[in-house]
Write a protein that holds these residues in place. Sequence first.
Motif, short mmCIF file in Angstrom:
data_model
loop_
_atom_site.label_atom_id
_atom_site.label_comp_id
_atom_site.label_asym_id
_atom_site.label_seq_id
_atom_site.Cartn_x
_atom_site.Cartn_y
_atom_site.Cartn_z
N SER A 14 49.03 22.42 62.38
CA SER A 14 49.36 21.58 61.22
C SER A 14 50.02 22.41 60.12
O SER A 14 51.00 21.97 59.50
N LEU A 15 49.48 23.59 59.87
CA LEU A 15 50.08 24.46 58.85
C LEU A 15 51.53 24.79 59.20
O LEU A 15 52.41 24.82 58.33
N SER A 20 57.16 24.67 58.39
CA SER A 20 58.51 24.59 58.98
C SER A 20 59.33 23.53 58.24
O SER A 20 60.53 23.70 58.01
N ARG A 21 58.65 22.47 57.84
CA ARG A 21 59.33 21.40 57.09
C ARG A 21 59.79 21.94 55.73
O ARG A 21 60.93 21.69 55.31
N ALA A 22 58.91 22.69 55.08
CA ALA A 22 59.25 23.21 53.75
C ALA A 22 60.32 24.30 53.83
O ALA A 22 61.30 24.29 53.07
N ILE A 23 60.14 25.21 54.79
CA ILE A 23 61.09 26.33 54.91
C ILE A 23 62.48 25.81 55.29
O ILE A 23 63.50 26.25 54.76
N GLU A 136 56.95 37.59 56.00
CA GLU A 136 56.91 36.60 54.93
C GLU A 136 55.69 35.70 55.08
O GLU A 136 55.06 35.31 54.09
N PHE A 137 55.37 35.33 56.34
CA PHE A 137 54.27 34.39 56.60
C PHE A 137 53.50 34.86 57.84
O PHE A 137 54.09 35.42 58.78
N LEU A 138 52.21 34.58 57.83
CA LEU A 138 51.38 34.84 59.03
C LEU A 138 50.30 33.77 59.05
O LEU A 138 49.71 33.45 58.00
N VAL A 139 50.06 33.22 60.22
CA VAL A 139 49.05 32.16 60.33
C VAL A 139 48.00 32.53 61.38
O VAL A 139 48.31 33.22 62.36
N CYS A 140 46.77 32.08 61.14
CA CYS A 140 45.75 32.24 62.17
C CYS A 140 44.75 31.09 62.07
O CYS A 140 44.87 30.22 61.20
N HIS A 149 36.65 25.32 62.63
CA HIS A 149 38.02 24.88 62.89
C HIS A 149 38.79 24.71 61.59
O HIS A 149 38.84 23.62 61.02
N THR A 150 39.37 25.80 61.14
CA THR A 150 40.18 25.81 59.92
C THR A 150 41.35 26.76 60.15
O THR A 150 41.17 27.80 60.78
N GLY A 151 42.52 26.40 59.66
CA GLY A 151 43.69 27.28 59.77
C GLY A 151 43.86 28.07 58.48
O GLY A 151 43.46 27.62 57.41
N VAL A 152 44.45 29.26 58.61
CA VAL A 152 44.71 30.09 57.43
C VAL A 152 46.18 30.52 57.43
O VAL A 152 46.70 30.93 58.46
N LEU A 153 46.78 30.39 56.26
CA LEU A 153 48.17 30.81 56.10
C LEU A 153 48.24 31.93 55.09
O LEU A 153 47.64 31.83 54.01
N TYR A 154 48.95 33.01 55.43
CA TYR A 154 49.34 34.01 54.44
C TYR A 154 50.82 33.80 54.17
O TYR A 154 51.61 33.61 55.11
#
Length: 330
Positions: A14-15, A20-23, A136-140, A149-154
């Motif tokens: 989801s993140l 991707s939509r924003a970028i 620029e970005f990293l997700v886990c 069950h939670t996503g994290v965005l840097y």
Amino acid sequence: RRPEEIAFGHNMTSLTFSMSRAISRTWQAGDEIIVTRLDHDANISPWLMAAEDRGVTVRWLDFNPEDCTLMLETLPDLLNEKTRLLAITYASNAVGSISDVARATKLAHDAGAWVYIDSVHYAPHGPIDVQAIDCEFLVCSVYKFFGPHTGVLYGKFDLLESLTAYKVRPAPAHAPGKWETGTQSFESLAGVTAAIDYLAAIGGDGGSRRQRLEQAMQITKQYEMVLSERFLRGVTAVSGLRVYGITDVERLDERTPTFAVSLEGFTPAEVAAKLGEEGIFVWNGHYYAIAVMERLGLLEKGGLVRIGFAHYNTVDEVDRLIAVLQTMPN
Ligand SMILES: Cc1ncc(COP(=O)(O)O)c(C=O)c1O
């Protein structure tokens, strides 16, 4: 460098759709992006769809089918002044290969492109330093490192601030709140802290939590290399078994202890079922890494059996797995 650079979300997928939509709002028709064949589809499809929406060309970074590692030496040929983004996996959830994300980031930056890293599979297996990588970005995804069950965005602060987030008007205008759509799962966030404290505890008592975490992930990596070596040496005694990916025990630091295998005479589903009967839980199929299976010519053939170890597994468990595989005639 600042807490506002971390945003939480439903999960990595989801993140990534949201980012991707924003970028992609910053892209022009005729721009280019690069995705890799080693990635889970969660770091491919969002970019393919965004590229289609914006009239952007997609280039593919291939992997070497011999050892299933990314062919980073070909990355410079794919990059040019039109490249806006490289979406790359830190490690493959199918075959376990670790990518040299720092080198890939440097190459992408030389061409002026941003880098978006999927570290979902890598995160439970080794330390991550986004500042050293300079992506620029990293997700886990926290459930992969023993949490909820939670996503994290840097994201780099300036970008999280300047990009337009798809959000409701009353929501915060600044990072990270502008990226955290709707009501957060506060109970999960409590679990995120607990998971990180648990991991840090593996790193001993001394130093800051960051230092203990770093230490914990180094310890984990070293221990998992012991399991990997045991597995790779053990499976040489299983006739008809083929390991896809790095099998050289001198190169264990280039892979996680996640092995995709086939066993002659059995479908992946049959092997998984047999191991399941013995209380050994593995997975079969493509595990959403469809580009990997397509590249290996296995997508229509049931994929592979995936055997994954983590820091809680023991050498005895590796031996028991191999003993069961040895009982399977082919
Ligand atoms: C490498 C990799 N990327 C992305 C994902 C998707 O993560 P999520 O379930 O948080 O969307 C997974 C899940 O298995 C994964 O292994």
